[in-house]
Design a protein around this motif. Structure first.
Motif, PDB file in Angstrom:
ATOM      1  N   LEU A 169       0.755  -0.984  -0.173  1.00  0.00           N
ATOM      2  CA  LEU A 169       0.022  -0.171   0.124  1.00  0.00           C
ATOM      3  C   LEU A 169       0.960   1.202  -0.178  1.00  0.00           C
ATOM      4  O   LEU A 169       1.754   1.503   0.688  1.00  0.00           O
ATOM      5  N   THR A 170       0.670   1.938  -1.073  1.00  0.00           N
ATOM      6  CA  THR A 170       1.295   3.319  -0.911  1.00  0.00           C
ATOM      7  C   THR A 170       0.305   4.476  -1.068  1.00  0.00           C
ATOM      8  O   THR A 170      -0.780   4.558  -1.741  1.00  0.00           O
ATOM      9  N   LEU A 171       0.548   5.432  -0.035  1.00  0.00           N
ATOM     10  CA  LEU A 171      -0.360   6.575  -0.119  1.00  0.00           C
ATOM     11  C   LEU A 171       0.433   7.826  -0.549  1.00  0.00           C
ATOM     12  O   LEU A 171       1.419   8.222  -0.311  1.00  0.00           O
ATOM     13  N   THR A 172      -0.520   8.508  -1.493  1.00  0.00           N
ATOM     14  CA  THR A 172       0.148   9.684  -2.292  1.00  0.00           C
ATOM     15  C   THR A 172      -0.811  10.925  -2.274  1.00  0.00           C
ATOM     16  O   THR A 172      -0.302  11.844  -2.233  1.00  0.00           O
ATOM     17  N   LYS A 173      -1.863  10.584  -1.941  1.00  0.00           N
ATOM     18  CA  LYS A 173      -3.007  11.904  -2.088  1.00  0.00           C
ATOM     19  C   LYS A 173      -4.136  11.772  -1.113  1.00  0.00           C
ATOM     20  O   LYS A 173      -4.733  10.548  -1.126  1.00  0.00           O
ATOM     21  N   ILE A 174      -4.321  12.646  -0.182  1.00  0.00           N
ATOM     22  CA  ILE A 174      -5.533  12.439   0.824  1.00  0.00           C
ATOM     23  C   ILE A 174      -6.394  13.669   0.545  1.00  0.00           C
ATOM     24  O   ILE A 174      -5.872  14.736   0.173  1.00  0.00           O
ATOM     25  N   LEU A 175      -7.804  13.482   1.059  1.00  0.00           N
ATOM     26  CA  LEU A 175      -8.639  14.481   1.082  1.00  0.00           C
ATOM     27  C   LEU A 175      -9.099  14.672   2.594  1.00  0.00           C
ATOM     28  O   LEU A 175      -9.118  13.958   3.162  1.00  0.00           O
ATOM     29  N   ILE A 176      -9.002  16.210   2.648  1.00  0.00           N
ATOM     30  CA  ILE A 176      -9.327  16.669   4.069  1.00  0.00           C
ATOM     31  C   ILE A 176     -10.960  16.975   4.117  1.00  0.00           C
ATOM     32  O   ILE A 176     -11.235  17.889   3.464  1.00  0.00           O
ATOM     33  N   ALA A 177     -11.536  16.377   4.960  1.00  0.00           N
ATOM     34  CA  ALA A 177     -13.288  16.483   4.789  1.00  0.00           C
ATOM     35  C   ALA A 177     -13.492  17.529   6.088  1.00  0.00           C
ATOM     36  O   ALA A 177     -14.176  17.060   7.063  1.00  0.00           O
ATOM     37  N   THR A 226       1.168  18.867   7.853  1.00  0.00           N
ATOM     38  CA  THR A 226       1.712  17.469   7.990  1.00  0.00           C
ATOM     39  C   THR A 226       1.883  16.448   6.872  1.00  0.00           C
ATOM     40  O   THR A 226       2.984  16.109   6.477  1.00  0.00           O
ATOM     41  N   ALA A 227       0.804  16.577   6.021  1.00  0.00           N
ATOM     42  CA  ALA A 227       0.851  15.764   4.742  1.00  0.00           C
ATOM     43  C   ALA A 227       1.758  16.189   3.932  1.00  0.00           C
ATOM     44  O   ALA A 227       2.347  15.569   3.133  1.00  0.00           O
ATOM     45  N   HIS A 228       1.854  17.568   3.758  1.00  0.00           N
ATOM     46  CA  HIS A 228       3.061  18.092   2.750  1.00  0.00           C
ATOM     47  C   HIS A 228       4.504  17.748   3.103  1.00  0.00           C
ATOM     48  O   HIS A 228       5.197  17.347   2.398  1.00  0.00           O
ATOM     49  N   GLN A 229       4.713  17.796   4.349  1.00  0.00           N
ATOM     50  CA  GLN A 229       5.993  17.475   4.949  1.00  0.00           C
ATOM     51  C   GLN A 229       6.365  15.725   4.864  1.00  0.00           C
ATOM     52  O   GLN A 229       7.456  15.381   4.537  1.00  0.00           O
ATOM     53  N   LEU A 230       5.175  14.993   4.520  1.00  0.00           N
ATOM     54  CA  LEU A 230       5.576  13.742   4.293  1.00  0.00           C
ATOM     55  C   LEU A 230       5.490  13.423   2.823  1.00  0.00           C
ATOM     56  O   LEU A 230       5.546  12.142   2.345  1.00  0.00           O
ATOM     57  N   LEU A 269       2.966  13.983   0.704  1.00  0.00           N
ATOM     58  CA  LEU A 269       1.511  13.670   0.183  1.00  0.00           C
ATOM     59  C   LEU A 269       0.817  15.086  -0.343  1.00  0.00           C
ATOM     60  O   LEU A 269       0.877  16.086   0.032  1.00  0.00           O
ATOM     61  N   SER A 270       0.138  14.799  -1.600  1.00  0.00           N
ATOM     62  CA  SER A 270      -0.920  15.831  -2.045  1.00  0.00           C
ATOM     63  C   SER A 270      -2.140  15.709  -1.430  1.00  0.00           C
ATOM     64  O   SER A 270      -2.850  14.932  -0.862  1.00  0.00           O
ATOM     65  N   CYS A 271      -2.596  17.070  -1.136  1.00  0.00           N
ATOM     66  CA  CYS A 271      -3.983  17.351  -0.519  1.00  0.00           C
ATOM     67  C   CYS A 271      -5.033  17.968  -1.254  1.00  0.00           C
ATOM     68  O   CYS A 271      -4.702  18.926  -2.155  1.00  0.00           O
ATOM     69  N   VAL A 272      -6.206  17.335  -1.032  1.00  0.00           N
ATOM     70  CA  VAL A 272      -7.374  17.757  -1.668  1.00  0.00           C
ATOM     71  C   VAL A 272      -8.157  18.498  -0.453  1.00  0.00           C
ATOM     72  O   VAL A 272      -8.692  18.085   0.525  1.00  0.00           O
ATOM     73  N   ALA A 273      -8.584  19.896  -0.743  1.00  0.00           N
ATOM     74  CA  ALA A 273      -9.431  20.533   0.139  1.00  0.00           C
ATOM     75  C   ALA A 273     -10.934  20.485  -0.204  1.00  0.00           C
ATOM     76  O   ALA A 273     -11.007  20.421  -1.553  1.00  0.00           O
ATOM     77  N   VAL A 274     -11.830  20.471   0.681  1.00  0.00           N
ATOM     78  CA  VAL A 274     -13.136  20.642   0.248  1.00  0.00           C
ATOM     79  C   VAL A 274     -13.716  22.072   0.849  1.00  0.00           C
ATOM     80  O   VAL A 274     -13.119  22.374   1.936  1.00  0.00           O
TER      81      VAL A 274
END
Length: 692
Positions: free
Chosen positions: A7-15, A27-31, A33-38
């Motif tokens: 399992l590789t995680l590259t993009k998360i959505l913050i709900a 924190t996600a950027h420091q790791l 990861l790409s982030c999606v905002a709503v």
């Protein structure tokens, strides 16, 4: 990016929105990861939207039409190719429907399993599970029978005072303290109504209300391999409206033995429901050192940063690693307490008006400088509009020190450097609270504010004189600047019409000034200029006489008052003046003759909306005669109900709004005719929280 086995995680959505969304993105950027905002329509220009790599609009401003829509959250994840959803806290963070939807869609939910959320989602069911697991409970009724007569009988058996609490509740909503049997039925109805509005369910539990307990919670973490640790405790006792405003870690005056016992009980609670991820087990701790399970929050807490400060761990990173199957980063024996930390919640609210939530424009914002000792978690920017739709918390101020007293001094200093104007905040109140002797001594409990109300709300000596001196000097210097600017752009720069020195033939040079103070009173001041070559004046009003001089340096007023030199930061928003002094925040309004309307103008015999909100219910009928202070209507704003009262004896001629209508702050709500006996009395809009 994060990886574990296949399992590789590259993009998360913050709900979520606000400061927690910004915190997760950092924190996600420091790791990597790409982030999606709503975002809702109200948050189109919000900080979390600007920080994210992508952002998706999910609906109108009301949370039930945007941030609480599971279908729109899932659609945003599918549209952007996000592999995981982080719910933050609040909104859908403890919603088992979202967990199930993520699992069905093949998405990672960064939180506990559905069964764990459902087990703790009902406070009554949670207490049954904890009782079976051997976790100590407060005496109470947590069953399914909800008839008012039955619940009243249970309350009588438990013994008053009792606490009514919404089974699906949180954040102080749907809660009432009932001190005697005669109050029970009305308190139950109010709590149920608020619970329905906030959570869609009005089921209640009843439990013994402990007098002056401490609210101590334990941070736990469990991984998918069945291992768990506790990251020590936080004291969250200092509250208003059952909501925390200052937290600290570790809890003061807690023995090592009690700390270990509470930590182990918290882990036992988590393991009883097969927990995974970050969770918080909340206890009530009485004066005898006995602790009782209150509830478990199956999410990250608002106050998690103080745990990070004393452990040196990033709890959001822990969440992300555990969500993809990695083991806990540390074992229990490797976790140590390092120093002491405080968190102060910065709210848009007025402590002087029973912590009434405030709305408006965040016109002026200066935050304390961040360092390894001081941290600011925020989701707002200067110029943002603070609306009625979401919680009024603007930011969290977090400080650390090697010991409690050092950390506390840093908190007080940082609060003094936190400057907001344009809307009312609790910063001044937090500084008074943190500086008080009982708080310094660590004598905290859940009724701390009520017990020390006289100390925390006492008027400052000479605050009015200080305010008028600063405001007068600012006005005089500002007038001089304006005249200089006019002269520079004039065909006759040396014309006497450009002078601002109050020159009079054969009389001292005097300028009249008028100010409205924060309580609405007005004061006329005569400013006598003492020199044509230096900015020095003698101020006269009533029996007062002060000698002032100084200069404007950006947004700082360099001032000397009767020989006392000070450097005072200020915010001038049109004619509304805010001075950030060593003794607290001072406000007034400069009533310039060229201004037609002013903020503190009074409206006689009227009832005006104290904030943006919606009308819940009308409590009297049009045409009724009422007494001053009688309850007229209930408003809802920022997830809380507020009862508005008659400003005087008189008659309600007609209501201008009905139940369900949205109203703006300052809008007239009622046409009210005062009786002759009350006609000469100053009118005021009275209101109270429906919470005791």
């Amino acid at each position: 990016m994060l990886a574990h086995q296949d399992l590789t995680l590259t993009k998360i959505l913050i709900a979520n929105r606000g400061e927690i969304a910004c915190r997760i993105i950092r924190t996600a950027h420091q790791l990597g990861l790409s982030c999606v905002a709503v975002y809702s329509e109200a948050d189109r220009d919000a900080l979390h939207v600007k920080m994210a790599d992508e952002a998706i609009a999910i609906g109108p401003a009301p949370a039930r039409e945007s941030y609480l829509r599971v279908d729109r959250i899932l659609a945003a994840a599918k549209q952007t190719g996000a592999q995981a959803i982080h719910p933050g806290y609040g909104f859908l963070s403890e919603n088992s429907e979202l967990v199930a939807a993520c699992q069905q869609a093949g998405l990672i939910f960064i939180g506990p399993p559905q069964a764990a959320i459902e087990a703790m989602g009902s406070k009554s069911a949670a207490k049954s599970i904890m009782e079976a697991a051997g976790v100590p409970l407060v005496p109470g009724y947590h069953g399914d029978q909800q008839e008012p007569e039955f619940l009243a009988a249970e309350a009588a058996t438990i013994g008053y005072p009792v606490l009514l609490k919404a089974v699906a509740g949180g954040g102080g909503k749907g809660m009432r303290i009932v001190h005697q049997a005669s109050e029970f039925v009305s308190a139950l109805a109010a709590a149920q109504r608020e619970a329905r509005n906030a959570f869609g369910e009005d089921k209640m539990l009843v439990e013994k209300y402990l007098l002056q307990p401490r609210h101590v919670e334990v941070q736990v973490f469990c991984d998918q391999q069945g291992q768990g640790v506790y990251l020590f405790e936080r004291d969250c006792s200092v509250q208003r409206r059952h909501q925390k405003i200052i937290e600290e870690a570790p809890a003061p005056h807690l023995s090592a033995e009690l700390r270990q016992a509470m930590g182990e009980a918290a882990l036992k609670a988590a393991q009883a429901i097969g927990y995974v991820g970050a969770g918080t087990v909340e206890f009530l701790l009485d004066a005898r050192g006995e602790f009782f399970f209150m509830e478990m929050n199956t999410r990250l807490q608002v106050e998690h940063p103080i745990t990070e400060m004393i452990t040196g761990q990033d709890l959001v990173e822990w969440q992300l690693r555990i969500a993809i199957g990695q083991p806990l980063p540390l074992k229990q024996a490797e976790l140590k307490i390092q120093g002491h930390a405080f968190e102060a919640r910065i709210y848009a609210e007025d402590p002087e008006q029973d912590f009434l939530p405030a709305t408006g424009c965040l016109s002026y914002l200066r935050q304390p400088a961040e360092s390894r000792f001081v941290r600011v978690d925020t989701g707002v920017l200067e110029g943002d509009q603070i609306s009625i739709y979401y919680d009024p918390m603007l930011a969290k101020l977090i400080v650390w020190g090697p010991d409690r007293q050092t950390a506390l001094q840093r908190l007080i200093q940082a609060l003094g450097e936190y400057r907001i104007a344009g809307l009312t905040t609790n910063i001044d109140f937090l500084q008074r609270l943190a500086s008080s002797a009982p708080f310094h001594a660590g004598e905290v409990h859940t009724h701390f504010i009520e017990q020390h109300q006289a100390l925390l709300f006492q008027p400052r000596a000479q605050a009015e004189d200080h305010t008028l001196a600063l405001a007068s000097l600012y006005a005089l210097l500002r007038l001089a600047q304006e005249r200089q600017q006019e002269a520079a752009g004039s065909l006759d720069p040396y014309s006497p019409w450009h002078a601002a020195n109050g020159w009079r033939l054969n009389q001292p040079s005097q300028l009249p000034l008028r100010f409205a103070l924060h309580d609405g009173s007005q004061m006329d001041i005569q400013a006598e200029q003492l020199s044509q070559h230096r900015p020095q004046w003698r101020l006269h009003w009533q029996e007062q006489q002060l000698l002032v001089e100084g200069r404007l340096e950006g947004d700082t007023l360099e001032v000397v008052i009767n020989g006392h030199r000070q450097s005072v930061p200020f915010a001038a928003l049109d004619t509304a003046l805010t001075f950030f002094t060593a003794d607290g925040i001072l406000r007034c309004q400069w009533l310039r003759p060229d201004q037609q309307r002013h903020e503190y103008d009074e409206v006689a015999n009227s009832l005006n909306a104290p904030m943006n909100g919606s009308i819940v219910t009308l409590l009297v009928a049009a045409g009724e005669t009422v007494k001053k202070g009688e309850a007229l209507m209930v408003m809802e704003a920022m997830k809380m109900e507020h009862t508005l009262h008659a400003p005087a004896d008189g008659q309600v001629e007609r209501f201008l709004y009905q139940a369900g209508d949205l109203v703006e702050q300052g809008a007239e709500l009622v046409h009210f005719a005062a009786s002759e006996s009350a006609a000469d009395a100053p009118a005021s809009t009275q209101r109270e929280e429906t919470h005791p």
